[in-house]
Design an enzyme around this catalytic site. Structure first.
Site, short mmCIF file in Angstrom:
data_model
loop_
_atom_site.label_atom_id
_atom_site.label_comp_id
_atom_site.label_asym_id
_atom_site.label_seq_id
_atom_site.Cartn_x
_atom_site.Cartn_y
_atom_site.Cartn_z
N LYS A 1 0.73 -1.40 -0.03
CA LYS A 1 0.03 -0.01 0.08
C LYS A 1 0.84 1.18 0.08
CE LYS A 1 -4.08 0.15 2.06
NZ LYS A 1 -4.95 0.34 3.31
N ILE A 2 0.54 1.98 -1.16
CA ILE A 2 1.57 3.47 -1.13
C ILE A 2 0.47 4.54 -1.06
CG2 ILE A 2 2.83 4.65 -2.64
CD1 ILE A 2 4.43 2.18 -1.92
#
Length: 217
Positions: free
Chosen positions: A83-84
């Site tokens: 997750k960015i």
């Protein structure tokens, strides 16, 4: 539409997975912190339970740090998705990671423009936050519809849409109607989805009727 569970609680994950309805898990630093356990230990245990995408979030704010964290997390299990956050630094990281074959989930999406940029950078998933938009008087489901329309216009976009920040069962149904690929749902909302007053009444009636059936001694 696929269903993921949005939690880092192992008991919730085991229970929901036993229902045969979830095929992935999303976590974030806040959810991990609630468990009071080592981050990698939790992610590794989740991967041992659910055979599907498991989103684990980086905490660095600079691209270089995100990339380093992502490479480290990706070593935990083949199903780990990184997750960015949706920032310019995040886009830089996604671009590099996608070329390395590391799957990414760009989170904190609040506009169709952000979703399009994330897809162009090579994101595997984008996560528009439905509930948080509703909280400020905007329409989170309308955002899902916009992103779906844009992505469908361009077959070369392979990015999947995860409806996130789900607050109640109506969000799940509306996301499905809007064409989201996935909804990631808290355990309490999954529980709510199983219930209906008429179902309970029906079960009670069946049991009462069964008591009237003559039994052989």
């Amino acid at each position: 539409m696929k269903l993921f569970i949005d939690t880092a609680n192992i008991n919730e994950i085991k229970e929901a997975y036993s229902w045969g309805i979830i095929c992935g898990v999303t976590t974030n630093p806040s959810l991990i912190a609630k468990e009071g356990r080592d981050f990698k230990e939790v992610v590794n245990e989740i991967c041992s339970i659910v055979d599907g995408p498991i989103s684990a979030e980086v905490i660095s704010l600079k691209a270089e740090g995100m990339i380093e964290e992502a490479r480290d997390l990706a070593k935990i299990h083949k199903n780990v998705v990184i997750k960015i956050p949706m920032t310019t630094e995040g886009l830089k990281a996604v671009s590099v990671l996608s070329k390395e074959g590391i799957k990414t989930n760009v989170t904190l999406i609040f506009s169709a423009a952000q979703a399009l940029l994330a897809a162009k950078a090579g994101a595997t998933y984008v996560s528009p936050f439905v509930g948080r938009l509703d909280d400020i008087g905007q329409n989170g489901i309308e955002l899902i519809k916009e992103i779906v329309q844009i992505f469908r216009n361009y077959p070369d976009i392979k990015t999947e849409i995860i409806a996130a920040s789900i607050r109640h069962p109506i969000h799940v149904i509306e996301a499905a109607k809007a064409g989201a690929d996935i909804a990631t749902v808290p355990f309490k909302v999954l529980e709510q989805m199983t219930k209906h007053a008429l179902t309970d009444i029906g079960i009670e009636r069946f049991l009462k009727d069964w008591e009237k059936v003559p039994k052989k001694n």
